[in-house]
Design a protein around this motif. Sequence first.
Motif, short mmCIF file in Angstrom:
data_model
loop_
_atom_site.label_atom_id
_atom_site.label_comp_id
_atom_site.label_asym_id
_atom_site.label_seq_id
_atom_site.Cartn_x
_atom_site.Cartn_y
_atom_site.Cartn_z
N ALA A 100 -23.16 75.29 22.91
CA ALA A 100 -21.94 75.12 23.70
C ALA A 100 -22.27 74.34 24.97
N SER A 101 -21.25 73.71 25.55
CA SER A 101 -21.47 72.97 26.79
C SER A 101 -20.13 72.69 27.46
N GLY A 102 -20.20 72.28 28.72
CA GLY A 102 -19.01 71.77 29.40
C GLY A 102 -18.40 72.66 30.45
N LEU A 103 -18.66 73.99 30.40
CA LEU A 103 -18.01 74.90 31.33
C LEU A 103 -19.00 75.89 31.92
N THR A 104 -18.62 76.45 33.05
CA THR A 104 -19.31 77.63 33.56
C THR A 104 -18.60 78.85 32.98
N LEU A 105 -19.25 79.99 33.04
CA LEU A 105 -18.62 81.21 32.53
C LEU A 105 -17.37 81.55 33.33
N ALA A 106 -17.39 81.32 34.63
CA ALA A 106 -16.22 81.59 35.46
C ALA A 106 -15.05 80.71 35.04
N GLN A 107 -15.31 79.44 34.76
CA GLN A 107 -14.24 78.53 34.31
C GLN A 107 -13.70 78.96 32.94
N ALA A 108 -14.58 79.33 32.05
CA ALA A 108 -14.16 79.74 30.71
C ALA A 108 -13.31 81.00 30.77
N LEU B 274 -29.12 89.37 27.00
CA LEU B 274 -29.29 87.95 26.73
C LEU B 274 -29.45 87.12 28.01
N GLY B 275 -29.08 87.70 29.15
CA GLY B 275 -29.16 86.96 30.39
C GLY B 275 -28.05 85.93 30.52
N PRO B 276 -28.05 85.13 31.57
CA PRO B 276 -27.02 84.11 31.77
C PRO B 276 -27.07 83.06 30.65
N PRO B 277 -25.94 82.66 30.10
CA PRO B 277 -25.94 81.65 29.03
C PRO B 277 -26.31 80.28 29.56
N THR B 278 -26.91 79.48 28.71
CA THR B 278 -27.25 78.11 29.10
C THR B 278 -26.14 77.14 28.75
N GLY B 279 -25.16 77.59 27.95
CA GLY B 279 -24.01 76.76 27.59
C GLY B 279 -22.79 77.61 27.36
N VAL B 280 -21.63 77.12 27.79
CA VAL B 280 -20.37 77.84 27.62
C VAL B 280 -19.28 76.84 27.29
N GLU B 281 -18.40 77.19 26.36
CA GLU B 281 -17.24 76.35 26.08
C GLU B 281 -16.10 77.20 25.54
N VAL B 282 -14.90 76.63 25.57
CA VAL B 282 -13.70 77.28 25.05
C VAL B 282 -13.03 76.32 24.08
N SER B 283 -12.54 76.85 22.95
CA SER B 283 -11.89 76.00 21.95
C SER B 283 -10.62 75.38 22.51
N ALA B 284 -10.15 74.32 21.86
CA ALA B 284 -8.97 73.60 22.34
C ALA B 284 -7.75 74.48 22.42
N ASP B 285 -7.64 75.47 21.52
CA ASP B 285 -6.47 76.36 21.55
C ASP B 285 -6.70 77.59 22.43
N ALA B 286 -7.85 77.64 23.10
CA ALA B 286 -8.18 78.72 24.05
C ALA B 286 -8.27 80.08 23.39
#
Length: 243
Positions: free
Chosen positions: A102-110, A124-136
């Motif tokens: 995943a990529s493109g967002l911070t967890l706070a933004q997601a 798992l600790g802090p993720p290195t990648g976060v994203e949300v699908s187009a339909d949220a």
Amino acid sequence: MDDRALTAELRDLGASLEVHGPDPAAVAVAVLDRIATEEAAPAARVPRRRLRARLAAVAVALLVALVLTPPVRAAVGEWLGFGGVVVRPGPSQPSASAPPTASGLTLAQARELVAFEPLQPARLGPPTGVEVSADARLLTMTWGDGAGTVRLDQFDGEPSPMFVKTALLGETAVSIPVGDTTVWWFSEPHDLRMLDGDGREQAHLTRVAGPTLVWVVDGVSLRLEGMDRDESLAVAASTLGTD
């Protein structure tokens, strides 16, 4: 009483009923014999419309027989859907690639984009990648990259499922108790298809997934891919407060 509570009570009631259905193996043999007989009959003797009607009746009879057989009846809810994941009976795959990162967002933004409160497993600790699908509907976190990628998908499985997995219940897909709940472990690589909000398969998002754990926490469905069975169970237990 909400829908989830009602579903749970109906499932428990169904599993406790003493219904003596026919042997499913015998029914299957009878169905196959019946189909073979109908297909072999000359067209003049069995009009196509009547043939279709008879085959439909036989299919319904087979479905009823299977549902009334206690082991199948107890498991039918899990075959139809668990935590927003639908399971179709089918073979495993020989191998799977690492899950997509995943990529493109911070967890706070997601978190601001989805309609549920996502979980961040402390193990798992802090993720290195976060994203949300187009339909949220889907929030994805990943850790690492390449062959060592760990992927955690989170989504609300109501009102419609998000994923379709191909597996064999009791063989390549097994239920495991964790505290007071049940999780599902998919032990082999398997076909994974993503559904849109209308329940249609999104062909461009079809892939072969590796071993995966699926569970539910407070109405949020989670599927963890990229870890072995014991590691996955430990992560699930940490989110369920049973570690």
